[in-house]
Design a protein around this motif. Structure first.
Motif, PDB file in Angstrom:
ATOM      1  N   ALA A 197       6.996  -0.276   9.338  1.00 48.30           N
ATOM      2  CA  ALA A 197       6.623   0.499   8.161  1.00 48.30           C
ATOM      3  C   ALA A 197       7.360   1.829   8.069  1.00 48.30           C
ATOM      4  O   ALA A 197       7.772   2.244   6.973  1.00 48.30           O
ATOM      5  CB  ALA A 197       5.114   0.744   8.168  1.00 48.30           C
ATOM      6  N   ARG A 198       7.527   2.529   9.183  1.00 44.20           N
ATOM      7  CA  ARG A 198       8.114   3.869   9.112  1.00 44.20           C
ATOM      8  C   ARG A 198       9.574   3.832   8.639  1.00 44.20           C
ATOM      9  O   ARG A 198       9.941   4.568   7.704  1.00 44.20           O
ATOM     10  CB  ARG A 198       7.985   4.586  10.458  1.00 44.20           C
ATOM     11  CG  ARG A 198       8.173   6.098  10.331  1.00 44.20           C
ATOM     12  CD  ARG A 198       8.157   6.782  11.683  1.00 44.20           C
ATOM     13  NE  ARG A 198       6.963   6.561  12.447  1.00 44.20           N
ATOM     14  CZ  ARG A 198       5.824   7.230  12.304  1.00 44.20           C
ATOM     15  NH1 ARG A 198       5.725   8.162  11.376  1.00 44.20           N
ATOM     16  NH2 ARG A 198       4.782   6.963  13.077  1.00 44.20           N
ATOM     17  N   LEU A 239       0.819  -1.201   0.000  1.00 45.20           N
ATOM     18  CA  LEU A 239       0.000   0.000   0.000  1.00 45.20           C
ATOM     19  C   LEU A 239       0.860   1.261   0.000  1.00 45.20           C
ATOM     20  O   LEU A 239       0.586   2.228  -0.723  1.00 45.20           O
ATOM     21  CB  LEU A 239      -0.934  -0.011   1.207  1.00 45.20           C
ATOM     22  CG  LEU A 239      -1.891   1.182   1.357  1.00 45.20           C
ATOM     23  CD1 LEU A 239      -2.769   1.323   0.116  1.00 45.20           C
ATOM     24  CD2 LEU A 239      -2.751   1.014   2.617  1.00 45.20           C
ATOM     25  N   LEU A 240       1.926   1.251   0.804  1.00 42.03           N
ATOM     26  CA  LEU A 240       2.797   2.419   0.872  1.00 42.03           C
ATOM     27  C   LEU A 240       3.481   2.692  -0.464  1.00 42.03           C
ATOM     28  O   LEU A 240       3.662   3.846  -0.855  1.00 42.03           O
ATOM     29  CB  LEU A 240       3.851   2.226   1.970  1.00 42.03           C
ATOM     30  CG  LEU A 240       3.331   2.278   3.404  1.00 42.03           C
ATOM     31  CD1 LEU A 240       4.431   1.911   4.386  1.00 42.03           C
ATOM     32  CD2 LEU A 240       2.771   3.666   3.733  1.00 42.03           C
ATOM     33  N   THR A 241       3.858   1.642  -1.172  1.00 42.85           N
ATOM     34  CA  THR A 241       4.473   1.807  -2.481  1.00 42.85           C
ATOM     35  C   THR A 241       3.521   2.506  -3.436  1.00 42.85           C
ATOM     36  O   THR A 241       3.916   3.408  -4.196  1.00 42.85           O
ATOM     37  CB  THR A 241       4.891   0.443  -3.050  1.00 42.85           C
ATOM     38  OG1 THR A 241       5.843  -0.177  -2.162  1.00 42.85           O
ATOM     39  CG2 THR A 241       5.525   0.596  -4.428  1.00 42.85           C
ATOM     40  N   LEU A 273      -0.236   8.088   6.407  1.00 39.16           N
ATOM     41  CA  LEU A 273      -0.962   6.830   6.514  1.00 39.16           C
ATOM     42  C   LEU A 273      -0.346   5.936   7.579  1.00 39.16           C
ATOM     43  O   LEU A 273      -1.065   5.309   8.367  1.00 39.16           O
ATOM     44  CB  LEU A 273      -0.956   6.118   5.152  1.00 39.16           C
ATOM     45  CG  LEU A 273      -1.652   4.753   5.082  1.00 39.16           C
ATOM     46  CD1 LEU A 273      -3.131   4.875   5.430  1.00 39.16           C
ATOM     47  CD2 LEU A 273      -1.465   4.138   3.696  1.00 39.16           C
ATOM     48  N   ILE A 274       0.956   5.904   7.641  1.00 45.90           N
ATOM     49  CA  ILE A 274       1.634   5.090   8.658  1.00 45.90           C
ATOM     50  C   ILE A 274       1.198   5.508  10.057  1.00 45.90           C
ATOM     51  O   ILE A 274       1.004   4.661  10.938  1.00 45.90           O
ATOM     52  CB  ILE A 274       3.168   5.226   8.515  1.00 45.90           C
ATOM     53  CG1 ILE A 274       3.635   4.586   7.213  1.00 45.90           C
ATOM     54  CG2 ILE A 274       3.882   4.582   9.707  1.00 45.90           C
ATOM     55  CD1 ILE A 274       5.083   4.873   6.879  1.00 45.90           C
ATOM     56  N   GLY A 275       1.009   6.786  10.256  1.00 46.76           N
ATOM     57  CA  GLY A 275       0.619   7.284  11.565  1.00 46.76           C
ATOM     58  C   GLY A 275      -0.723   6.790  12.045  1.00 46.76           C
ATOM     59  O   GLY A 275      -1.020   6.859  13.244  1.00 46.76           O
ATOM     60  N   SER A 276      -1.546   6.254  11.149  1.00 43.10           N
ATOM     61  CA  SER A 276      -2.872   5.752  11.539  1.00 43.10           C
ATOM     62  C   SER A 276      -2.847   4.277  11.940  1.00 43.10           C
ATOM     63  O   SER A 276      -3.867   3.751  12.378  1.00 43.10           O
ATOM     64  CB  SER A 276      -3.861   5.943  10.382  1.00 43.10           C
ATOM     65  OG  SER A 276      -3.537   5.091   9.282  1.00 43.10           O
TER      66      SER A 276
END
Length: 384
Positions: free
Chosen positions: A256-257, A229-231, A244-247
């Motif tokens: 992820a971070r 998803l991050l990609t 988004l990672i923060g959620s």
């Protein structure tokens, strides 16, 4: 005490050297040895780094020395930050087995040189990836208790920070550790978490809220989906990807971070160096401290009643002569399953280069100091 940084001119090595001097971890009477490679571009860069550090920190810098051959390395504590790293580009990956094959000759060269020419008392902090391979090679040559990988400590600091952010606290109020394999296969040890100011019931309730009913049995799938998803999101808006990672839950953010940070091109040299210098400070200060690190285990602890051996990240007592004890109570069932699975995957990577448990890897027995030279030679000849 003296420190040598192998790979001093690289991204992480340069930061380690800089932070050691900026934070005044070493007195001016100590020596910081900057180690490069005579047949590579780092030979020129290492001399340049020495000049730059003197220019910046002459008033309080330790003695700065350059070494360009493994047999020239002389120090009480050695930071292994040499070798290749994974590409810092979106969508570009390098299999762990490929990285292991590329860095194995580097690890072996330094391990053999230290075994043959060292004092027999050096403590090695492995930073280079795969951390577990570096630990295996060095432990086989120098003895298990003189080698620790910093990956689990870096992951632990990240875990504590993510917990603190979710709870609205400062990181120093959070205890707890991360074990397993450094990177995507890490094991958040939720059962070790302690929160200053909260009693047992309050802590249990707070952590239950943060975990959102999840267990580590689904963690690998969550990590894979998060990266995919991050990609996709980062292709259009890198800032949105970090938002988004923060959620996400704190343990997923721990993976992820830094993954997103590295693939963004920024890399993670500052955080890596900070964790490394923290371990160095502990070793140089002469105090025993409980940290997490990758070590070569030989039945010092159990999971589910079964002895845990092989190279793995676990909480240990670290002091000036290396690590002495493993401090891991029986983990929660999902943590135990993931720890064992992580150990097995590490072992599979080590088996590719002849260092797995099935072929007498580093956890099979400690290497006595007087036998170090022979052990180093055996490694170099056994996995060519």
């Amino acid at each position: 005490m003296d420190v040598a940084v192998l790979g001093a001119a690289g991204d992480v090595g340069r930061q380690v050297c800089t932070q050691l001097i900026e934070r005044r971890v070493l007195p001016t009477s100590s020596r910081l040895q900057l180690v490069g490679r005579a047949d590579g571009p780092s030979a020129r860069a290492t001399h340049g780094l020495r000049a730059d550090l003197i220019d910046a920190y002459d008033e309080h810098a330790p003695l700065l020395d350059v070494a360009l051959r493994p047999d020239e390395v002389v120090a009480d504590v050695i930071v292994l930050a040499a070798g290749r790293t994974t590409p810092a580009q979106p969508g570009v990956t390098m299999p762990r087995t490929q990285l292991a094959a590329d860095n194995l000759p580097v690890f072996e060269a330094y391990a053999q040189a230290l075994a043959e020419h060292g004092s027999g008392h050096e403590v090695v902090i492995v930073v280079s990836n795969p951390v577990e391979l570096g630990v295996a090679v060095m432990a086989r040559a120098l003895g298990r208790h003189r080698v620790i990988g910093m990956g689990a400590w870096l992951d632990t600091l990240r875990f504590r920070r993510e917990l603190a952010v979710s709870l609205g606290l400062r990181r120093h109020r959070i205890g707890g550790f991360v074990g397993g394999q450094h990177g995507e296969d890490l094991v958040p040890l939720w059962s070790t978490v302690r929160i200053s100011g909260l009693d047992v019931d309050e802590r249990r309730q707070a952590l239950a809220g943060l975990r959102r009913g999840r267990t580590l049995d689904t963690f690998s799938g969550e990590v894979a989906r998060a990266q995919e998803l991050l990609t996709q999101v980062a292709a259009d808006d890198p800032g949105a990807a970090f938002d988004l990672i923060g959620s996400w839950p704190p343990d997923l953010r721990v993976v992820a971070r830094p993954w997103m940070t590295h693939t963004s091109g920024a890399k993670t040299a500052n955080g890596t160096a900070n964790a490394t210098v923290g371990l160095l400070d502990t070793l140089l200060d002469g105090r025993d401290t409980v940290v997490a690190g990758q070590v070569a285990l030989c039945d010092e602890t159990t999971v589910g009643g079964e002895p845990l051996d092989g190279v793995l990240g676990v909480p240990v007592v670290l002091g000036p002569e290396g690590w002495t004890r493993v401090l891991l109570d029986e983990p929660a069932p999902d943590e135990g399953r993931r720890l064992t699975a992580s150990r097995d995957r590490i072992d599979a990577t080590l088996a590719h280069v002849g260092l797995g448990r099935a072929v007498g890897g580093p956890a099979a027995a400690a290497v006595p100091t007087h036998a170090a030279a022979g052990a180093g030679s055996a490694i170099a000849g056994g996995v060519s």
